[in-house]
Motif scaffolding. Structure first.
Motif, short mmCIF file in Angstrom:
data_model
loop_
_atom_site.label_atom_id
_atom_site.label_comp_id
_atom_site.label_asym_id
_atom_site.label_seq_id
_atom_site.Cartn_x
_atom_site.Cartn_y
_atom_site.Cartn_z
N VAL A 1 0.98 -1.20 -0.01
CA VAL A 1 0.07 -0.10 0.11
C VAL A 1 0.77 1.19 -0.06
CG1 VAL A 1 -1.75 1.19 1.31
CG2 VAL A 1 -1.96 -1.04 0.94
N LYS A 2 1.87 1.26 0.85
CA LYS A 2 2.94 2.34 0.79
C LYS A 2 3.51 2.48 -0.51
CE LYS A 2 6.71 3.95 3.85
NZ LYS A 2 7.47 3.36 5.21
N GLU B 1 1.15 4.08 -2.88
CA GLU B 1 1.07 5.51 -2.55
C GLU B 1 2.02 6.16 -3.14
OE1 GLU B 1 0.41 5.60 1.60
OE2 GLU B 1 -1.67 5.13 1.50
N LYS B 2 3.27 5.73 -3.01
CA LYS B 2 4.47 6.66 -3.45
C LYS B 2 4.47 6.76 -4.78
CE LYS B 2 8.31 8.69 -2.82
NZ LYS B 2 8.66 10.02 -2.08
N ASN C 1 1.81 6.74 -6.99
CA ASN C 1 0.86 7.65 -7.25
C ASN C 1 1.47 9.24 -7.01
OD1 ASN C 1 -1.57 6.28 -8.21
ND2 ASN C 1 -2.05 5.55 -6.14
N GLU C 2 2.35 9.25 -6.11
CA GLU C 2 2.89 10.59 -6.10
C GLU C 2 3.76 10.97 -7.04
OE1 GLU C 2 6.41 12.22 -2.83
OE2 GLU C 2 4.55 11.22 -2.09
N THR D 1 -11.00 2.75 -8.53
CA THR D 1 -11.11 2.35 -7.11
C THR D 1 -12.65 1.56 -7.02
OG1 THR D 1 -10.10 4.24 -6.54
CG2 THR D 1 -11.62 3.10 -4.90
#
Length: 398
Positions: A183-184, A187-188, A190-191, A313
């Motif tokens: 998950v982390k 998220e990275k 996506n950033e 999503t």
């Protein structure tokens, strides 16, 4: 728009060697001969990936996905055609690639950073951030030969993303890490995507591909079979699976794909009047009708539905897992309807139907993507319309 990656007629051929076993040649007193066979791992790929695009590659095991990634990374050169990549490339192709087993994690950060084009000063400035993201502070001064595969992935991914690459190549290695770290990582990524990094992702986790990637390439037996939007590409991949007898596993979810058991004949969205439609009003009762056929005898069948928001999503999923359909014989037609209210904000949505065995671990078929548009209340945002009512209470006089 400028391209970050271009492949023109790209193909890669390997030489496969087969030796006669030494014990056999010795016993028969014959000369040991090595047979050579030319094997095309991938061929005829024409592809353009734009700067800042998030792109996916999917296919069965051995279909040529990883070979494509190694060519993009510059690890191997194409046998024919050309591969061009612009900008700093950070490849995550295999667990532990680029690590020296005798060096510590800290020392390997400097080695990997240098490989990715960072100066020693740049690496030092980012060192603490790399260690913090990897979450292996207690082992950073331990030789990496004592690391688990998950620790390898944590450190390798952390170095790659902190190198500020223009192109990030990710080939299934994140499946090794634990769920929280996955998950982390997403998220990275996506950033990085928002910052303009081009991302190319290979994964068997089709849900992750749907969420992360705008366009997807489907490869089968080394040949590109489909290139398009993620939902259509995933549907095309399932069509390839349905024509095969191979049983595959989605490493991200543990789900096995078992083709040749059920064939989906049609799937459509029906409005409140029972007629096929692609447009519904928020709160309106709708249904999805599935027609399928059992190709072999099946003891229990579960039919499920997943609705996806415009960004991919999942917003809703359900099935008849508590009351599976029983005893479908070969040739039996299965028609079922899943009904619900479109409690959704304004936007475009997609729905996918699944047919599973009763064990919920084996997927037998998946429907083509059903697309529809919901016209909702203009004040509603998010992923669901819960029909909130706002009432003012009369003040209590004291």
């Amino acid at each position: 728009m400028t391209n970050a990656i271009e492949l023109a007629g790209a193909g890669k051929r390997f030489t496969k060697y087969e030796d006669t076993p030494m014990i056999l040649t010795s016993a028969l007193r014959v000369r040991n001969r090595t047979r050579r066979e030319q094997l095309w791992a991938v061929r005829g790929v024409d592809l353009e990936v734009a700067e800042g695009e998030s792109f996916g590659i999917i296919g069965r095991n051995g279909s040529g996905k990883s070979t494509l990634m190694t060519m993009m990374a510059g690890i191997t050169a194409p046998t024919e055609g050309s591969v061009r990549v612009w900008g700093r490339v950070a490849p995550l192709i295999s667990v532990g690639v680029g690590f020296h087993r005798e060096l510590t994690g800290r020392e390997n950060i400097y080695v990997n950073g240098a490989i990715l084009g960072l100066s020693r000063r740049e690496i030092t400035d980012r060192l603490e951030s790399v260690i913090d993201f990897a979450g292996i502070e207690g082992f950073i001064d331990t030789p990496v030969k004592f690391y688990s595969s998950g620790m390898y992935v944590r450190l390798g991914f952390s170095v790659a993303v902190h190198a500020q690459p223009q192109v990030l190549l990710v080939d299934e290695v994140l499946a090794v890490g634990d769920l929280a770290f996955q998950v982390k990582c997403f998220e990275k990524m996506n950033e990085l995507r928002r910052e303009g990094t081009t991302i190319v992702m290979v994964s068997h986790h089709l849900g992750a591909v749907r969420r992360m990637c705008g366009r997807v390439l489907v490869v089968d037996r080394g040949i590109p079979r489909f290139l398009g939007e993620a939902p259509e590409a995933i549907a095309a991949f399932h069509e390839i699976l349905s024509s095969s007898t191979e049983v595959l596993e989605d490493h991200g979810s543990g789900t096995r794909f078992e083709p040749g058991v059920v064939a989906v004949r049609s799937a459509e969205l029906l409005g409140a009047d029972g007629e096929p439609t692609g447009h519904v009003e928020a709160g309106e009762p709708v249904s999805v009708r599935l027609r399928a056929e059992a190709l072999t005898d099946i003891e229990e069948v579960v039919v499920g539905i997943t609705l996806f928001a415009p960004d991919g999503t999942p917003v809703y999923a359900d099935s008849n897992a508590l009351e599976p359909f029983q005893d479908l014989g070969a040739g039996t037609e299965l028609t079922c309807t899943l009904s619900f209210r479109a409690q959704l904000p304004t936007g475009s949505y997609t729905a996918v139907l699944r047919v599973d065995r009763g064990d919920l671990r084996t997927n037998l078929a998946q429907s083509p993507t059903i697309s529809f548009f919901v016209t909702g209340r203009h004040t509603v945002a998010g992923h669901a319309d819960l029909e909130a009512r706002i009432a003012r209470e009369e003040p209590v006089r004291r």
